[in-house]
Design a protein around this motif. Sequence first.
Motif, PDB file in Angstrom:
ATOM      1  N   THR A  50       0.886  -1.169   0.000  1.00  0.00           N
ATOM      2  CA  THR A  50       0.000   0.000   0.000  1.00  0.00           C
ATOM      3  C   THR A  50       0.929   1.226   0.000  1.00  0.00           C
ATOM      4  O   THR A  50       2.104   1.100   0.347  1.00  0.00           O
ATOM      5  N   PRO A  51       0.402   2.399  -0.340  1.00  0.00           N
ATOM      6  CA  PRO A  51       1.273   3.588  -0.298  1.00  0.00           C
ATOM      7  C   PRO A  51       1.892   3.801   1.089  1.00  0.00           C
ATOM      8  O   PRO A  51       3.097   4.049   1.211  1.00  0.00           O
ATOM      9  N   LEU A  52       1.091   3.653   2.157  1.00  0.00           N
ATOM     10  CA  LEU A  52       1.652   3.813   3.503  1.00  0.00           C
ATOM     11  C   LEU A  52       2.697   2.725   3.774  1.00  0.00           C
ATOM     12  O   LEU A  52       3.788   3.001   4.290  1.00  0.00           O
ATOM     13  N   GLY A  53       2.357   1.497   3.423  1.00  0.00           N
ATOM     14  CA  GLY A  53       3.271   0.381   3.674  1.00  0.00           C
ATOM     15  C   GLY A  53       4.605   0.556   2.967  1.00  0.00           C
ATOM     16  O   GLY A  53       5.663   0.252   3.526  1.00  0.00           O
ATOM     17  N   ILE A  59      11.523   3.376   5.648  1.00  0.00           N
ATOM     18  CA  ILE A  59      12.046   3.680   6.985  1.00  0.00           C
ATOM     19  C   ILE A  59      12.590   2.409   7.632  1.00  0.00           C
ATOM     20  O   ILE A  59      13.690   2.384   8.179  1.00  0.00           O
ATOM     21  N   LEU A  60      11.814   1.339   7.541  1.00  0.00           N
ATOM     22  CA  LEU A  60      12.163   0.109   8.272  1.00  0.00           C
ATOM     23  C   LEU A  60      13.405  -0.590   7.724  1.00  0.00           C
ATOM     24  O   LEU A  60      14.160  -1.193   8.480  1.00  0.00           O
ATOM     25  N   LEU A  61      13.597  -0.520   6.417  1.00  0.00           N
ATOM     26  CA  LEU A  61      14.741  -1.224   5.828  1.00  0.00           C
ATOM     27  C   LEU A  61      15.950  -0.324   5.605  1.00  0.00           C
ATOM     28  O   LEU A  61      17.038  -0.812   5.304  1.00  0.00           O
ATOM     29  N   ALA A  77       3.465  -3.387  12.316  1.00  0.00           N
ATOM     30  CA  ALA A  77       2.044  -3.638  12.573  1.00  0.00           C
ATOM     31  C   ALA A  77       1.166  -2.601  11.873  1.00  0.00           C
ATOM     32  O   ALA A  77       0.089  -2.935  11.348  1.00  0.00           O
ATOM     33  N   ALA A  78       1.627  -1.344  11.847  1.00  0.00           N
ATOM     34  CA  ALA A  78       0.852  -0.297  11.172  1.00  0.00           C
ATOM     35  C   ALA A  78       0.753  -0.591   9.677  1.00  0.00           C
ATOM     36  O   ALA A  78      -0.328  -0.490   9.068  1.00  0.00           O
ATOM     37  N   ALA A  79       1.879  -1.000   9.092  1.00  0.00           N
ATOM     38  CA  ALA A  79       1.870  -1.348   7.659  1.00  0.00           C
ATOM     39  C   ALA A  79       0.922  -2.527   7.428  1.00  0.00           C
ATOM     40  O   ALA A  79       0.175  -2.574   6.445  1.00  0.00           O
ATOM     41  N   ARG A  80       0.937  -3.473   8.351  1.00  0.00           N
ATOM     42  CA  ARG A  80       0.085  -4.670   8.225  1.00  0.00           C
ATOM     43  C   ARG A  80      -1.401  -4.305   8.337  1.00  0.00           C
ATOM     44  O   ARG A  80      -2.228  -4.814   7.570  1.00  0.00           O
ATOM     45  N   ALA A  81      -1.741  -3.425   9.268  1.00  0.00           N
ATOM     46  CA  ALA A  81      -3.143  -3.030   9.445  1.00  0.00           C
ATOM     47  C   ALA A  81      -3.685  -2.423   8.153  1.00  0.00           C
ATOM     48  O   ALA A  81      -4.795  -2.728   7.708  1.00  0.00           O
ATOM     49  N   GLU A  82      -2.863  -1.568   7.555  1.00  0.00           N
ATOM     50  CA  GLU A  82      -3.270  -0.918   6.307  1.00  0.00           C
ATOM     51  C   GLU A  82      -3.445  -1.963   5.196  1.00  0.00           C
ATOM     52  O   GLU A  82      -4.412  -1.929   4.427  1.00  0.00           O
ATOM     53  N   LEU A  83      -2.514  -2.892   5.117  1.00  0.00           N
ATOM     54  CA  LEU A  83      -2.555  -3.912   4.058  1.00  0.00           C
ATOM     55  C   LEU A  83      -3.767  -4.838   4.218  1.00  0.00           C
ATOM     56  O   LEU A  83      -4.435  -5.175   3.231  1.00  0.00           O
ATOM     57  N   VAL A  84      -4.042  -5.232   5.444  1.00  0.00           N
ATOM     58  CA  VAL A  84      -5.189  -6.121   5.688  1.00  0.00           C
ATOM     59  C   VAL A  84      -6.482  -5.426   5.263  1.00  0.00           C
ATOM     60  O   VAL A  84      -7.306  -5.993   4.549  1.00  0.00           O
ATOM     61  N   THR A  85      -6.633  -4.166   5.690  1.00  0.00           N
ATOM     62  CA  THR A  85      -7.875  -3.443   5.407  1.00  0.00           C
ATOM     63  C   THR A  85      -8.024  -3.089   3.934  1.00  0.00           C
ATOM     64  O   THR A  85      -9.104  -3.213   3.365  1.00  0.00           O
ATOM     65  N   ALA A  86      -6.910  -2.652   3.328  1.00  0.00           N
ATOM     66  CA  ALA A  86      -7.010  -2.125   1.959  1.00  0.00           C
ATOM     67  C   ALA A  86      -6.899  -3.207   0.892  1.00  0.00           C
ATOM     68  O   ALA A  86      -7.452  -3.056  -0.196  1.00  0.00           O
ATOM     69  N   VAL A  87      -6.192  -4.284   1.176  1.00  0.00           N
ATOM     70  CA  VAL A  87      -5.891  -5.258   0.116  1.00  0.00           C
ATOM     71  C   VAL A  87      -6.355  -6.683   0.456  1.00  0.00           C
ATOM     72  O   VAL A  87      -7.109  -7.305  -0.296  1.00  0.00           O
ATOM     73  N   ILE A  88      -5.898  -7.193   1.599  1.00  0.00           N
ATOM     74  CA  ILE A  88      -6.091  -8.632   1.858  1.00  0.00           C
ATOM     75  C   ILE A  88      -7.554  -8.979   2.108  1.00  0.00           C
ATOM     76  O   ILE A  88      -8.113  -9.879   1.470  1.00  0.00           O
ATOM     77  N   LYS A  89      -8.197  -8.267   3.021  1.00  0.00           N
ATOM     78  CA  LYS A  89      -9.590  -8.619   3.338  1.00  0.00           C
ATOM     79  C   LYS A  89     -10.518  -8.428   2.141  1.00  0.00           C
ATOM     80  O   LYS A  89     -11.330  -9.314   1.841  1.00  0.00           O
ATOM     81  N   PRO A  90     -10.416  -7.282   1.442  1.00  0.00           N
ATOM     82  CA  PRO A  90     -11.303  -7.128   0.281  1.00  0.00           C
ATOM     83  C   PRO A  90     -11.134  -8.256  -0.729  1.00  0.00           C
ATOM     84  O   PRO A  90     -12.116  -8.749  -1.296  1.00  0.00           O
ATOM     85  N   GLN A 124      -0.230  -9.435  20.798  1.00  0.00           N
ATOM     86  CA  GLN A 124      -1.293  -8.426  20.921  1.00  0.00           C
ATOM     87  C   GLN A 124      -1.270  -7.471  19.736  1.00  0.00           C
ATOM     88  O   GLN A 124      -2.311  -7.144  19.165  1.00  0.00           O
ATOM     89  N   LEU A 125      -0.058  -7.043  19.367  1.00  0.00           N
ATOM     90  CA  LEU A 125       0.068  -6.135  18.212  1.00  0.00           C
ATOM     91  C   LEU A 125      -0.477  -6.793  16.945  1.00  0.00           C
ATOM     92  O   LEU A 125      -1.207  -6.169  16.169  1.00  0.00           O
ATOM     93  N   ASN A 126      -0.101  -8.046  16.735  1.00  0.00           N
ATOM     94  CA  ASN A 126      -0.557  -8.747  15.539  1.00  0.00           C
ATOM     95  C   ASN A 126      -2.079  -8.905  15.541  1.00  0.00           C
ATOM     96  O   ASN A 126      -2.727  -8.758  14.504  1.00  0.00           O
ATOM     97  N   GLN A 127      -2.613  -9.179  16.705  1.00  0.00           N
ATOM     98  CA  GLN A 127      -4.074  -9.332  16.819  1.00  0.00           C
ATOM     99  C   GLN A 127      -4.775  -8.024  16.429  1.00  0.00           C
ATOM    100  O   GLN A 127      -5.735  -8.011  15.667  1.00  0.00           O
ATOM    101  N   ILE A 128      -4.248  -6.913  16.927  1.00  0.00           N
ATOM    102  CA  ILE A 128      -4.853  -5.606  16.617  1.00  0.00           C
ATOM    103  C   ILE A 128      -4.683  -5.299  15.127  1.00  0.00           C
ATOM    104  O   ILE A 128      -5.622  -4.873  14.453  1.00  0.00           O
ATOM    105  N   ALA A 129      -3.492  -5.534  14.604  1.00  0.00           N
ATOM    106  CA  ALA A 129      -3.207  -5.159  13.210  1.00  0.00           C
ATOM    107  C   ALA A 129      -4.036  -5.969  12.219  1.00  0.00           C
ATOM    108  O   ALA A 129      -4.433  -5.457  11.170  1.00  0.00           O
ATOM    109  N   THR A 130      -4.275  -7.220  12.530  1.00  0.00           N
ATOM    110  CA  THR A 130      -4.929  -8.110  11.556  1.00  0.00           C
ATOM    111  C   THR A 130      -6.409  -8.314  11.844  1.00  0.00           C
ATOM    112  O   THR A 130      -7.108  -8.922  11.044  1.00  0.00           O
TER     113      THR A 130
END
Length: 208
Positions: A50-53, A59-61, A77-90, A124-130
Amino acid sequence: MIRAACGLHGLFITLEGGEGAGKSVQLEALAAELSGQGREVVTTREPGGTPLGERLREILLGLDSDLDPLAEAMLFAAARAELVTAVIKPALDLGDFVICDRYSDSTVAYQGYASGVDLMSIGQLNQIATGGLISDLTVLLDLPVEEGLRRSGGADRFESEDAAFHERVRAGYLALAEYDTERWLVVDATQPPETVTATILERVEALL
Ligand code: TYD
């Protein structure tokens, strides 16, 4: 826990492993094979997709980043939350196949086992993100650390970590896979790429 294949969902496959394990080659081979069978396949990667990811990935690498491991885990986790919502779940909601190069287990292996963030916090982070979305199949492309580092060439911040760090990543993955053999498939990534792909496809067929 929400298994992606419940209800109308498609199949959610994630690829995991240390550096140089050949995830991107396998991702492409699997996507080509499954698309060839007439399935809708969405491929993506973490961090990114995603653009945010993709911005967080820089930054991360980046070699100039010196991050606290917990802050690092939260950015993944923030990158993952965005990816799950914008790409994976849909995509899963449409009944598509989703193949993701790394997912929650990377944070457990790298920030947890290798960098020492406590595993409960990572869970906990993974649970929230996904939102509790876990993969139907997680493939661990396993290979000796020296071989992986030799193949990858050590270009980014994680690849530049020492061998002991990467041994902890590998041991972490193997512990996760041993704990949940139903979700995980461990493949010897020193085998020829075609053999690795065939082994993964066999397991995918068994799930369908
Ligand atoms: P990747 O793009 O798979 O790099 P490579 O192709 O070189 O293996 O992953 C980027 C790096 O980010 C990789 O070194 C592992 C690391 N990473 C984490 O430390 N935690 C995470 O949660 C994720 C998703 C990746």
